[in-house]
Design a protein around this motif. Structure first.
Motif, PDB file in Angstrom:
ATOM      1  N   ALA A 165     -27.865 -13.738 -73.523  1.00  0.00           N
ATOM      2  CA  ALA A 165     -29.312 -13.549 -74.725  1.00  0.00           C
ATOM      3  C   ALA A 165     -28.077 -12.650 -75.330  1.00  0.00           C
ATOM      4  N   VAL A 166     -27.100 -11.914 -76.376  1.00  0.00           N
ATOM      5  CA  VAL A 166     -27.221 -11.688 -77.231  1.00  0.00           C
ATOM      6  C   VAL A 166     -27.341 -11.051 -78.895  1.00  0.00           C
ATOM      7  N   ASP A 167     -26.971 -10.055 -79.305  1.00  0.00           N
ATOM      8  CA  ASP A 167     -27.602  -8.997 -80.308  1.00  0.00           C
ATOM      9  C   ASP A 167     -26.761  -9.356 -81.441  1.00  0.00           C
ATOM     10  N   ASP A 168     -27.373  -9.664 -82.351  1.00  0.00           N
ATOM     11  CA  ASP A 168     -26.522  -9.896 -83.671  1.00  0.00           C
ATOM     12  C   ASP A 168     -25.761  -8.573 -83.850  1.00  0.00           C
ATOM     13  N   TYR A 169     -26.325  -7.623 -83.472  1.00  0.00           N
ATOM     14  CA  TYR A 169     -26.202  -6.616 -84.919  1.00  0.00           C
ATOM     15  C   TYR A 169     -25.341  -5.978 -83.710  1.00  0.00           C
ATOM     16  N   SER A 170     -25.328  -5.289 -82.383  1.00  0.00           N
ATOM     17  CA  SER A 170     -24.708  -4.327 -81.843  1.00  0.00           C
ATOM     18  C   SER A 170     -23.894  -5.531 -80.625  1.00  0.00           C
ATOM     19  N   ARG A 171     -23.754  -7.065 -80.547  1.00  0.00           N
ATOM     20  CA  ARG A 171     -23.146  -7.633 -79.542  1.00  0.00           C
ATOM     21  C   ARG A 171     -23.434  -7.134 -78.241  1.00  0.00           C
ATOM     22  N   TYR A 172     -24.134  -6.738 -77.921  1.00  0.00           N
ATOM     23  CA  TYR A 172     -24.852  -5.980 -76.750  1.00  0.00           C
ATOM     24  C   TYR A 172     -25.748  -7.228 -75.349  1.00  0.00           C
ATOM     25  N   ALA A 173     -25.280  -7.453 -74.706  1.00  0.00           N
ATOM     26  CA  ALA A 173     -25.390  -9.139 -73.929  1.00  0.00           C
ATOM     27  C   ALA A 173     -26.365  -9.243 -72.821  1.00  0.00           C
ATOM     28  N   TYR A 174     -27.098 -10.071 -72.920  1.00  0.00           N
ATOM     29  CA  TYR A 174     -27.949  -9.675 -71.597  1.00  0.00           C
ATOM     30  C   TYR A 174     -27.329 -11.180 -70.738  1.00  0.00           C
ATOM     31  N   SER A 175     -27.477 -11.456 -69.142  1.00  0.00           N
ATOM     32  CA  SER A 175     -26.814 -12.588 -68.953  1.00  0.00           C
ATOM     33  C   SER A 175     -27.295 -12.495 -67.435  1.00  0.00           C
ATOM     34  N   GLU A 176     -27.089 -14.409 -67.415  1.00  0.00           N
ATOM     35  CA  GLU A 176     -27.959 -14.386 -65.811  1.00  0.00           C
ATOM     36  C   GLU A 176     -27.179 -15.386 -65.449  1.00  0.00           C
ATOM     37  N   ILE A 177     -26.804 -15.549 -64.327  1.00  0.00           N
ATOM     38  CA  ILE A 177     -25.871 -16.277 -64.037  1.00  0.00           C
ATOM     39  C   ILE A 177     -27.526 -17.684 -62.750  1.00  0.00           C
ATOM     40  N   LEU A 178     -27.572 -18.962 -63.488  1.00  0.00           N
ATOM     41  CA  LEU A 178     -28.590 -19.739 -62.992  1.00  0.00           C
ATOM     42  C   LEU A 178     -28.471 -21.507 -62.620  1.00  0.00           C
ATOM     43  N   THR A 179     -29.624 -21.215 -61.523  1.00  0.00           N
ATOM     44  CA  THR A 179     -28.712 -22.943 -60.919  1.00  0.00           C
ATOM     45  C   THR A 179     -29.485 -24.179 -61.942  1.00  0.00           C
ATOM     46  N   ASP A 180     -29.598 -24.143 -62.813  1.00  0.00           N
ATOM     47  CA  ASP A 180     -29.958 -25.023 -63.703  1.00  0.00           C
ATOM     48  C   ASP A 180     -30.496 -24.313 -65.129  1.00  0.00           C
ATOM     49  N   GLU A 181     -31.309 -25.758 -66.476  1.00  0.00           N
ATOM     50  CA  GLU A 181     -31.172 -25.507 -67.527  1.00  0.00           C
ATOM     51  C   GLU A 181     -32.456 -25.743 -68.542  1.00  0.00           C
ATOM     52  N   THR A 182     -33.284 -26.360 -67.300  1.00  0.00           N
ATOM     53  CA  THR A 182     -34.678 -26.412 -67.278  1.00  0.00           C
ATOM     54  C   THR A 182     -35.522 -25.812 -68.412  1.00  0.00           C
ATOM     55  N   LYS A 183     -36.340 -26.121 -69.027  1.00  0.00           N
ATOM     56  CA  LYS A 183     -37.890 -25.441 -69.613  1.00  0.00           C
ATOM     57  C   LYS A 183     -38.196 -24.396 -68.758  1.00  0.00           C
ATOM     58  N   GLN A 184     -39.043 -24.096 -67.743  1.00  0.00           N
ATOM     59  CA  GLN A 184     -38.724 -23.114 -66.843  1.00  0.00           C
ATOM     60  C   GLN A 184     -37.848 -21.860 -66.787  1.00  0.00           C
ATOM     61  N   THR A 185     -36.746 -22.252 -66.611  1.00  0.00           N
ATOM     62  CA  THR A 185     -35.366 -21.672 -65.584  1.00  0.00           C
ATOM     63  C   THR A 185     -35.084 -20.936 -67.507  1.00  0.00           C
ATOM     64  N   ALA A 186     -35.456 -21.529 -68.110  1.00  0.00           N
ATOM     65  CA  ALA A 186     -34.623 -21.227 -69.342  1.00  0.00           C
ATOM     66  C   ALA A 186     -36.079 -19.931 -70.162  1.00  0.00           C
ATOM     67  N   THR A 187     -37.144 -20.102 -70.306  1.00  0.00           N
ATOM     68  CA  THR A 187     -38.296 -19.606 -70.413  1.00  0.00           C
ATOM     69  C   THR A 187     -38.130 -18.199 -69.198  1.00  0.00           C
ATOM     70  N   ALA A 188     -38.222 -18.398 -68.338  1.00  0.00           N
ATOM     71  CA  ALA A 188     -38.676 -17.348 -67.456  1.00  0.00           C
ATOM     72  C   ALA A 188     -37.341 -15.717 -68.165  1.00  0.00           C
ATOM     73  N   PHE A 189     -35.877 -16.722 -68.403  1.00  0.00           N
ATOM     74  CA  PHE A 189     -34.744 -15.940 -68.524  1.00  0.00           C
ATOM     75  C   PHE A 189     -34.672 -15.379 -69.835  1.00  0.00           C
ATOM     76  N   ALA A 229     -38.219 -14.074 -71.060  1.00  0.00           N
ATOM     77  CA  ALA A 229     -38.816 -12.993 -70.672  1.00  0.00           C
ATOM     78  C   ALA A 229     -38.609 -12.036 -70.477  1.00  0.00           C
ATOM     79  N   ARG A 230     -37.350 -12.165 -69.272  1.00  0.00           N
ATOM     80  CA  ARG A 230     -36.555 -10.585 -68.721  1.00  0.00           C
ATOM     81  C   ARG A 230     -35.544 -10.937 -69.694  1.00  0.00           C
ATOM     82  N   ALA A 231     -34.982 -10.921 -70.522  1.00  0.00           N
ATOM     83  CA  ALA A 231     -34.256 -10.585 -71.349  1.00  0.00           C
ATOM     84  C   ALA A 231     -34.536 -10.161 -72.532  1.00  0.00           C
ATOM     85  N   LEU A 232     -36.178 -10.017 -73.282  1.00  0.00           N
ATOM     86  CA  LEU A 232     -37.265  -8.830 -73.724  1.00  0.00           C
ATOM     87  C   LEU A 232     -37.247  -8.598 -73.287  1.00  0.00           C
TER      88      LEU A 232
END
Length: 339
Positions: free
Chosen positions: A199-223, A225-228
């Protein structure tokens, strides 16, 4: 221009003019002496009589009047058609009965960007003109968050082919392979992937990132929520989120999370990754400065190096798009916060 002591620079013109005006030389003799025409000798002599030494400097060759110059009203029509209709110089010229070259000179003089340097939908600049930084960006942190997933093949214990060579890398991969994971290609172990959610902020280029095990809807949604929550903790209120059209981002679960937080969900045009360019550029930086920056001997070693890279990216690394500043310099209330 040649050096100041060369003939027929201001000093040479002054010598020629004084020979004619003060010493009484005929124009033809002065012209032969200074290797110029009689007309040139007369011109500098006349200027010396009229203005003295000050008349020996260069004058602008711009005409005093130009009856055929394009009027300001017509120039405004040219620029107006470019802004409102996004027409090229040829089409504008045909519409107004002008020469396309004249229209192009007007557009250049008024600083209009080339059409291929602007966004087709909004007309916003997406590429810099020479020596100018005109890339589009939002006005404040949180106005737009770019979200994406990057897949990276896992590294076997002992190192992959980048670290130990092709032959040993294949042997390490075979030994590291999960017997429950099917091979996708004959003779090639399937070690799986690490899924990096960004998750990268457009104005500042600040990045929040996590290494996860898959790209399912549950994993993406949980990520998400943590990014927000992370962005809120450092003073960034998220207003919009931009993603591609992946199935996890088209799910009702992901949409409900954004709706509950009052966030607008924007999606990129299909097969147009440049629309989400901020996070795509982060992916490139991530590969160059972390994923493939040095040979790792295991996946755990590479994962262990990720927090240090992310902290350096957000707090220490100067960004060209930010004129050498780091993302943290553009984020309010970030003192003491770490990714």
């Amino acid at each position: 221009m040649s050096h100041a002591n060369a003939l027929l620079t201001p000093r040479g013109r002054l010598l020629l003019a004084r020979c004619v005006v003060e010493d009484g030389w005929p124009l033809r003799r002065a012209a032969e002496r200074f290797s110029v025409s009689v007309t040139t000798a007369k011109r500098w002599a006349d200027r010396y009589r009229a203005s003295g030494p000050a008349g020996m400097v260069d004058r602008s060759s711009r005409p005093r009047s130009c009856p055929h110059q394009t009027s300001q009203r017509r120039e405004r029509r040219v620029v107006g058609l470019r802004v409102t209709h996004r027409w090229g110089p040829a089409r504008i010229a045909y519409h107004l009965g002008m020469n396309p070259a004249t229209v192009q000179r007007i557009l250049t003089r008024y600083g209009c960007l080339l059409l291929r340097w602007t966004d087709p939908a909004t007309g916003a600049p997406v590429r810099a003109r020479r020596r100018q930084v005109v890339r589009y960006e939002r006005d404040a942190p949180g106005d737009l968050i770019h979200v994406d997933i990057k897949k990276l093949g896992r590294i076997p214990d002992g190192g992959g082919h980048r670290a130990v060579g092709r032959a040993q890398g294949v042997r390490n991969s075979g030994a590291h392979r999960d017997p429950n994971r099917k091979r996708k290609a004959p003779g090639r172990p399937n070690l799986g992937y690490a899924y990096l959610h960004h998750a990268v902020d457009d104005y500042s280029r600040y990045a929040y990132s996590e290494i996860l095990t898959d790209e399912t809807k549950q994993t993406a949604t949980a990520f998400m929520a943590r990014a927000l929550d992370h962005f809120a903790a450092i003073g960034i209120t998220t207003a919009r989120v931009m993603t591609d059209n992946g199935s996890c981002y088209r799910s009702h679960l992901f949409a409900q999370l954004l709706a509950d937080n009052g966030i607008v969900h924007k999606k990129t045009r299909p097969y147009t990754p440049k629309t989400n360019g901020k996070v795509e550029r982060f992916n490139r930086t991530l590969q160059e400065e972390w994923a493939y920056a040095r040979p790792y001997t295991s996946e755990s070693e590479r994962v262990a190096a990720f927090p240090a890279f992310l902290h350096a990216y957000n707090h220490d690394r100067g960004h060209t798009a930010l004129k050498g500043a780091s993302p943290a310099d553009r984020v309010p209330n970030l003192a003491g916060q770490y990714s």
